[in-house]
Design a protein around this motif. Structure first.
Motif, PDB file in Angstrom:
ATOM      1  N   LYS A  57     -11.645  60.617  88.698  1.00  0.00           N
ATOM      2  CA  LYS A  57     -11.451  61.458  87.531  1.00  0.00           C
ATOM      3  C   LYS A  57     -12.412  62.635  87.561  1.00  0.00           C
ATOM      4  N   SER A  60     -14.363  66.238  82.797  1.00  0.00           N
ATOM      5  CA  SER A  60     -13.698  66.488  81.513  1.00  0.00           C
ATOM      6  C   SER A  60     -12.651  65.415  81.218  1.00  0.00           C
ATOM      7  N   THR A  61     -11.949  64.945  82.254  1.00  0.00           N
ATOM      8  CA  THR A  61     -10.936  63.905  82.043  1.00  0.00           C
ATOM      9  C   THR A  61     -11.566  62.596  81.627  1.00  0.00           C
ATOM     10  N   TYR A  63     -14.206  61.991  79.767  1.00  0.00           N
ATOM     11  CA  TYR A  63     -14.587  61.949  78.357  1.00  0.00           C
ATOM     12  C   TYR A  63     -13.398  62.147  77.426  1.00  0.00           C
ATOM     13  N   ALA A  64     -12.270  62.575  77.938  1.00  0.00           N
ATOM     14  CA  ALA A  64     -11.128  62.877  77.075  1.00  0.00           C
ATOM     15  C   ALA A  64     -10.067  61.789  77.067  1.00  0.00           C
ATOM     16  N   THR A  65     -10.123  60.852  78.002  1.00  0.00           N
ATOM     17  CA  THR A  65      -9.081  59.823  78.118  1.00  0.00           C
ATOM     18  C   THR A  65      -9.687  58.439  77.973  1.00  0.00           C
ATOM     19  N   SER A  71      -6.364  58.316  85.922  1.00  0.00           N
ATOM     20  CA  SER A  71      -6.137  59.735  85.661  1.00  0.00           C
ATOM     21  C   SER A  71      -4.759  60.156  86.169  1.00  0.00           C
TER      22      SER A  71
END
Length: 297
Positions: A57, A60-61, A63-65, A71
């Motif tokens: 990942k 940014s991915t 912390y956002a998912t 991913s």
């Protein structure tokens, strides 16, 4: 003279024991044990699964998912970042330290175990065996200051040899204990027959004892390699230069360098674990055979 014939009553055929008359087991399922096994598998697999999917990942991915969801756009940027951060140098240092410590430790331990078993009840060999057993009771943490002072006195500080020599010393006691138990179970008649054929003790050591105890040799080699590869205290105390760091110490400093980049840290964890996993795959049969024989004794 009349003879009387007496007929003995026929003895009933001996019935087999109750446990022998039973048919094959019906195969009852042990539900509590099965549930506990699946629970333990989940405890082991879930962290590994999280480490692997997170390493692909982006920052940014991550912390956002959801952390447990792979991913949708996996990337190798984290692995590229780790490799470009002197990771091959740290890997080479760990490889040199592990191989340079495991090979001498196993060879010395094997010869020492053979001498202890084949040397009879000599006072010197008994004292040496007792010295090795005492080494099992001394933890590494209790000797780190004397080891540090010895390395300083020998002018080996901040070198890979400073990691190799103490690792050999701490790997020998357990290796001697395991290998001597295996060599002791080799039939004495085999040694005597080779001596009658004119074989020397050196030939008996490598042509008889070594092939018969190969599973034990592989077992102690893998165990010592795993211990030395994951060693953290000795590199932390006995090295200072960045170019002398091993992978565990480099992983700690790498984590400090990318304290907020969790995927990059986990990518370095994956790369650090791969050599040990490959070593287990290669020596799996010998390792399982050695452990099975050891527990069977």
């Amino acid at each position: 003279m009349q003879t009387t014939l007496t007929t003995r009553p026929k003895r009933a055929a001996a019935r087999p024991p109750r446990h022998a008359r039973r048919g094959p087991a019906t195969g009852r399922r042990n539900w509590p044990a099965g549930l506990a096994g699946w629970l333990w598998l989940a405890v082991v697999i879930v962290p590994i699964y999280w480490i692997v999917i997170t390493s692909f990942k982006s920052q940014s991915t991550y912390y956002a998912t959801n952390p447990l969801v792979p991913s949708g756009e996996p990337t190798l940027r984290n692995y590229q970042m780790v490799i470009e951060s002197d990771f091959p140098l740290y890997f080479l240092n760990s490889l040199i330290t592990t191989v340079g410590a495991v090979v001498p430790a196993v060879v010395i331990s094997f010869m020492a175990a053979f001498a202890i078993v084949r040397g009879g009840s000599g006072r010197f060999l008994r004292s040496v065996n007792g010295l090795f057993l005492m080494g099992l009771a001394i933890p590494l943490q209790a000797t780190i200051i004397p080891v540090y002072l010895i390395i300083i006195r020998l002018q080996l500080y901040d070198s890979l040899l400073a990691l190799i020599l103490p690792s050999i010393a701490f790997a020998i006691p357990l290796s001697v204990l395991v290998l001597s138990n295996f060599i002791r179970d080799v039939p004495r008649e085999l040694f005597e027959s080779m001596r009658m054929d004119g074989a020397t003790e050196w030939m008996t050591l490598w042509r008889l004892a070594f092939p018969l105890t190969r599973p034990a040799v592989v077992t102690v080699s893998i165990y010592n390699a795993l211990t030395i590869w994951n060693g953290f205290l000795l590199p932390l105390i006995l090295t200072q230069s960045p170019d002398k760091r091993t992978l565990p110490l480099a992983l700690w400093t790498f984590q400090g360098q990318y304290s907020v980049n969790v995927p990059a840290v986990l990518a370095s964890v994956v790369l650090t674990t791969m050599p040990i996993l490959l070593l287990y795959v290669v020596g799996r049969r010998q390792l399982v055979s050695g452990l099975t024989v050891g527990f069977g004794k």
